[in-house]
Design a protein around this motif. Structure first.
Motif, mmCIF file in Angstrom:
data_model
loop_
_atom_site.group_PDB
_atom_site.id
_atom_site.type_symbol
_atom_site.label_atom_id
_atom_site.label_comp_id
_atom_site.label_asym_id
_atom_site.label_seq_id
_atom_site.Cartn_x
_atom_site.Cartn_y
_atom_site.Cartn_z
ATOM 1 N N LYS A 195 -36.904 40.302 8.036
ATOM 2 C CA LYS A 195 -36.128 40.312 6.799
ATOM 3 C C LYS A 195 -35.614 38.939 6.368
ATOM 4 O O LYS A 195 -34.996 38.828 5.309
ATOM 5 N N SER A 196 -35.810 37.895 7.169
ATOM 6 C CA SER A 196 -35.250 36.561 6.918
ATOM 7 C C SER A 196 -33.728 36.562 6.967
ATOM 8 O O SER A 196 -33.094 35.604 6.522
ATOM 9 N N MET A 197 -33.152 37.629 7.448
ATOM 10 C CA MET A 197 -31.701 37.728 7.643
ATOM 11 C C MET A 197 -31.475 38.813 8.691
ATOM 12 O O MET A 197 -32.340 39.662 8.923
ATOM 13 N N ASP A 198 -30.326 38.782 9.343
ATOM 14 C CA ASP A 198 -30.111 39.758 10.408
ATOM 15 C C ASP A 198 -28.688 40.288 10.485
ATOM 16 O O ASP A 198 -28.378 41.099 11.346
ATOM 17 N N SER A 199 -27.821 39.830 9.596
ATOM 18 C CA SER A 199 -26.431 40.259 9.672
ATOM 19 C C SER A 199 -25.778 40.144 8.305
ATOM 20 O O SER A 199 -26.356 39.607 7.356
ATOM 21 N N VAL A 200 -24.544 40.648 8.247
ATOM 22 C CA VAL A 200 -23.753 40.605 7.021
ATOM 23 C C VAL A 200 -22.399 40.002 7.370
ATOM 24 O O VAL A 200 -21.804 40.336 8.402
ATOM 25 N N PRO A 237 -25.440 38.247 3.077
ATOM 26 C CA PRO A 237 -26.421 38.283 4.157
ATOM 27 C C PRO A 237 -26.430 36.957 4.908
ATOM 28 O O PRO A 237 -26.083 35.905 4.359
ATOM 29 N N ALA A 238 -26.826 37.003 6.179
ATOM 30 C CA ALA A 238 -26.754 35.815 7.025
ATOM 31 C C ALA A 238 -27.860 35.857 8.067
ATOM 32 O O ALA A 238 -28.518 36.876 8.276
ATOM 33 N N GLY A 295 -27.940 27.182 21.907
ATOM 34 C CA GLY A 295 -27.284 27.222 23.218
ATOM 35 C C GLY A 295 -25.936 27.882 23.111
ATOM 36 O O GLY A 295 -25.397 28.393 24.087
ATOM 37 N N ASN A 296 -25.356 27.866 21.919
ATOM 38 C CA ASN A 296 -24.186 28.658 21.555
ATOM 39 C C ASN A 296 -24.504 29.369 20.244
ATOM 40 O O ASN A 296 -25.435 29.004 19.526
ATOM 41 N N PRO A 297 -23.768 30.423 19.889
ATOM 42 C CA PRO A 297 -24.151 31.276 18.760
ATOM 43 C C PRO A 297 -23.606 30.803 17.415
ATOM 44 O O PRO A 297 -22.458 30.352 17.304
ATOM 45 N N HIS A 298 -24.435 30.957 16.383
ATOM 46 C CA HIS A 298 -24.054 30.607 15.010
ATOM 47 C C HIS A 298 -24.590 31.658 14.051
ATOM 48 O O HIS A 298 -25.671 32.214 14.262
ATOM 49 N N THR A 299 -23.839 31.905 12.989
ATOM 50 C CA THR A 299 -24.280 32.791 11.914
ATOM 51 C C THR A 299 -24.153 32.019 10.609
ATOM 52 O O THR A 299 -23.068 31.545 10.260
ATOM 53 N N VAL A 320 -18.351 39.490 11.076
ATOM 54 C CA VAL A 320 -19.809 39.438 11.177
ATOM 55 C C VAL A 320 -20.316 40.751 11.767
ATOM 56 O O VAL A 320 -19.835 41.196 12.816
ATOM 57 N N GLN A 321 -21.291 41.363 11.094
ATOM 58 C CA GLN A 321 -21.890 42.608 11.570
ATOM 59 C C GLN A 321 -23.412 42.492 11.520
ATOM 60 O O GLN A 321 -23.950 42.220 10.444
ATOM 61 N N PRO A 322 -24.153 42.697 12.631
ATOM 62 C CA PRO A 322 -23.619 42.853 13.977
ATOM 63 C C PRO A 322 -23.135 41.525 14.542
ATOM 64 O O PRO A 322 -23.667 40.467 14.187
ATOM 65 N N LEU A 323 -22.160 41.583 15.415
ATOM 66 C CA LEU A 323 -21.604 40.378 16.029
ATOM 67 C C LEU A 323 -22.377 40.056 17.301
ATOM 68 O O LEU A 323 -22.571 40.922 18.152
ATOM 69 N N PRO A 324 -22.858 38.808 17.459
ATOM 70 C CA PRO A 324 -23.495 38.436 18.726
ATOM 71 C C PRO A 324 -22.587 38.720 19.921
ATOM 72 O O PRO A 324 -21.352 38.759 19.789
ATOM 73 N N GLU A 325 -23.194 38.902 21.076
ATOM 74 C CA GLU A 325 -22.496 39.388 22.261
ATOM 75 C C GLU A 325 -21.249 38.587 22.594
ATOM 76 O O GLU A 325 -20.217 39.149 22.978
ATOM 77 N N HIS A 326 -21.312 37.269 22.479
ATOM 78 C CA HIS A 326 -20.188 36.417 22.863
ATOM 79 C C HIS A 326 -19.455 35.850 21.646
ATOM 80 O O HIS A 326 -18.842 34.799 21.718
#
Length: 314
Positions: free
Chosen positions: A164-169, A180-181, A187-191, A212-218
């Motif tokens: 989808k070229s995006m994976d979160s909101v 959309p985001a 190495g660390n998470p970014h949206t 952020v939905q879904p939120l990365p694990e950490h």
């Protein structure tokens, strides 16, 4: 300059650090307290970090970086098994005391601090290998600062991103509707959220963490980005960015965030997008390049590093 533990409002948390020298530095406004503790003689607690980084009752900073020999930490010893040159480990904590994997601006300031302390020698054009919780980073000294091989970038949710070229909101104060985001790991998470205009970027309020939905694990750092018009000039892309960092809030700059933002915009731009990017942040400008190395696409971040003060905790 001396900083009193009582004045910091947390004498209990800081008493174990009394007498420890420190420096204050920044990379494009992303600022840090730096301490040299080569043998791990000091316990750096979350409460002490939060007290020192407090901008009203402490020294004030986005985070604290401890210079410690890799052999003194389990994470460092693991890296030494495959990269014995990584003598020094960047032990980085966010301003709230939480441990973080990596900081792109911080690693440049960290190497500058090592030079200042006489812990490494690095001539112009020379490189040093640094251990971090996001793996090995090779930092090269340049005429206007330092360039860091940040390693490969990747999608946090690869199946969704490819489809989808995006994976979160993302919901953020000041934006009328959720956006959309795309979630990127450095190495660390970014949206990363793309906005249409600089006015919209300025109106986005980052006092509180965006949802952020879904939120990365950490958890995740959230970048809001406006592509330049035109996007590419003289072979280089250009974007403007603001960021909310985990455990810190809005910062003047985020090195890994700049890399993630450039990766996302480049991905969205498609075939023919440049490998060279200028990223403007409130604290200045950093350069991001995409390079083929060891069969993967690495990201190189370059920019300045400055030390502005030295003192002792008392």
């Amino acid at each position: 300059m001396s900083i009193s533990t009582d004045a910091a409002g947390a004498s209990g948390a800081l008493s174990a650090l009394a007498g420890l020298p420190f420096a204050k530095g920044h990379g494009t406004g992303n600022d840090f307290i730096l301490v040299a503790d080569p043998d791990g003689a000091h316990e750096i607690t979350p409460a002490a970090v939060a007290a020192l980084c407090d901008r009203h009752r402490g020294i004030g900073a986005d985070g604290l970086i401890r210079a410690i020999r890799s052999e003194r930490l389990p994470e460092g010893r693991a890296l030494l098994e495959t990269e014995p040159a990584a003598e020094w480990f960047m032990d980085y904590r966010n301003g709230d005391g939480s441990v973080s994997e990596m900081c792109g601006n911080g690693v440049r300031v960290f190497v500058h601090f090592l030079l200042d302390q006489g812990l490494v020698e690095l001539a112009g054009g020379g490189s040093v290998t640094i251990g971090t919780r996001a793996g090995i980073k090779v930092v090269t000294r340049s005429a206007n600062g330092y360039a860091v091989d940040m390693g490969p970038w990747s999608f946090i949710f690869p199946d969704h991103a490819a489809a989808k070229s995006m994976d979160s909101v993302v919901h953020a104060d000041g934006l009328e509707v959720p956006r959309p985001a795309l979630s990127i790991s450095m190495g660390n998470p970014h949206t990363v959220v793309a906005l249409a205009e600089l006015e919209e970027l300025a109106a986005t309020r980052l006092y509180e963490a965006p949802e952020v939905q879904p939120l990365p694990e950490h958890g995740t750092n959230v970048e809001f980005v406006v592509p330049a018009e035109p996007l590419v000039a003289d072979g280089a892309g250009s974007i403007t960015m603001r960021v909310h960092e985990r455990g810190v809030g809005e910062t003047q700059s985020c090195g890994t965030g700049a890399c993630a933002a450039a990766a996302a915009i480049r991905y969205w731009a498609g075939a023919g997008a440049p490998d060279d990017w200028q990223v403007s942040v409130p604290g200045g400008v950093v350069r991001v390049r995409f390079l083929a190395r060891d069969g993967a696409e690495h990201v190189e971040l370059s920019g300045p590093a400055v030390l502005v003060a030295r003192g002792t905790l008392v």
